[in-house]
Design an enzyme around this catalytic site. Structure first.
Site, PDB file in Angstrom:
ATOM      1  NE  ARG A  43       1.585   6.170   9.444  1.00 54.28           N
ATOM      2  CZ  ARG A  43       1.063   4.958   9.601  1.00 54.28           C
ATOM      3  NH1 ARG A  43      -0.229   4.777   9.496  1.00 54.28           N
ATOM      4  NH2 ARG A  43       1.832   3.928   9.881  1.00 54.28           N
ATOM      5  CB  SER A  86      -0.923   0.005   1.227  1.00 53.63           C
ATOM      6  OG  SER A  86      -1.861  -1.044   1.169  1.00 53.63           O
ATOM      7  CG  HIS A 142      -2.597   3.924   4.117  1.00 55.99           C
ATOM      8  ND1 HIS A 142      -2.984   3.527   5.375  1.00 55.99           N
ATOM      9  CD2 HIS A 142      -2.446   2.775   3.395  1.00 55.99           C
ATOM     10  CE1 HIS A 142      -3.054   2.214   5.423  1.00 55.99           C
ATOM     11  NE2 HIS A 142      -2.724   1.729   4.236  1.00 55.99           N
TER      12      HIS A 142
END
Length: 239
Positions: free
Chosen positions: A69, A46, A72
């Site tokens: 992040r 990922s 994500h």
């Protein structure tokens, strides 16, 4: 244990074991689809995909992991284009957390999304939204409960990391409190989401942050997952 009770317990144990065996047999009969099952492998792929597909060239080094992040958390690589920040915001946020700064959240979803094991000093995570004083306080100030809950932060604001990941009214209220002389936090993470007030509240923070370092995601997008992801990124250098 009496004989009847012992017999009953044995029957229950036997039935439970029988059901478990049946579940195992059913699972073995499932057609196994082709997908990655290893958690760490999913995690690694990922983040590698994010870095391969995202343009992080405008993001300073101290906020790169935060940007990754946040991407994500929402699954949208273009969100990086909406990130705005004051100089050194990432470094300031990391230093605050490393010094034990409390983390003040506008919503429980934000607080629950913060990974406690990543926090460097067992930092206190605070959300006052469900404090019993909040409903009456909201009526008295003529505002939402999310906004009123911030009035209970008081002196805890000083040197804190404030995370607004849900309600635009909470971010507006924070700015009002700062204008009224409330203690300055170390960092404001402004990620409220929605169609009413989200754009305006974040633009207002970015235009005039009251001298407080900040990170915002401009536009209607935002939310608890992205806000918590930003905290998790600042909490440790480990990706």
């Amino acid at each position: 244990m009496t004989a009847p009770a012992s017999a009953s317990a044995s029957r229950i144990a036997y039935q439970s074991k029988k059901r478990l065996s049946s579940c195992v047999r059913s699972a073995r009969r499932l057609l196994m689809l082709n997908y990655i099952r290893d958690g760490q492998a999913i995690y690694d792929k990922s983040f590698a995909t994010i870095r391969a597909e995202s343009d992080l060239s405008r993001i300073p080094a101290d906020l790169e992991k935060l940007a990754v992040r946040v991407i994500h958390a929402c699954g949208m690589t273009d969100i990086v284009n909406d990130l705005a920040f004051s100089p050194g915001a990432g470094t300031i946020g990391r230093k605050a957390l490393a010094s034990g700064a409390p983390i003040l959240c506008d919503a429980r979803m934000v607080a629950e999304g913060i990974t406690l094991s990543r926090l460097p000093m067992n930092n206190e995570v605070i959300c006052t939204l469900h404090d019993p004083q909040v409903p009456a306080l909201a009526r008295s100030i003529g505002n939402t409960r999310s906004a009123a809950a911030l009035d209970l932060w008081g002196e805890r604001l000083a040197g804190s990391v404030v995370v607004i990941g849900n309600a635009p009214t909470a971010l507006f209220r924070l700015l009002e409190l700062l204008d009224a002389g409330a203690p300055r936090p170390a960092l404001i993470l402004g990620f409220p989401v929605g169609f009413v007030g989200a754009v305006e509240s974040k633009a207002m923070l970015a235009e005039h942050s009251r001298g407080v370092p900040f990170v915002v995601v401009h536009g209607r997008r935002g939310g608890s997952a992205m806000a918590a992801a930003a905290v998790n990124a600042l909490a440790t250098e480990v990706e």
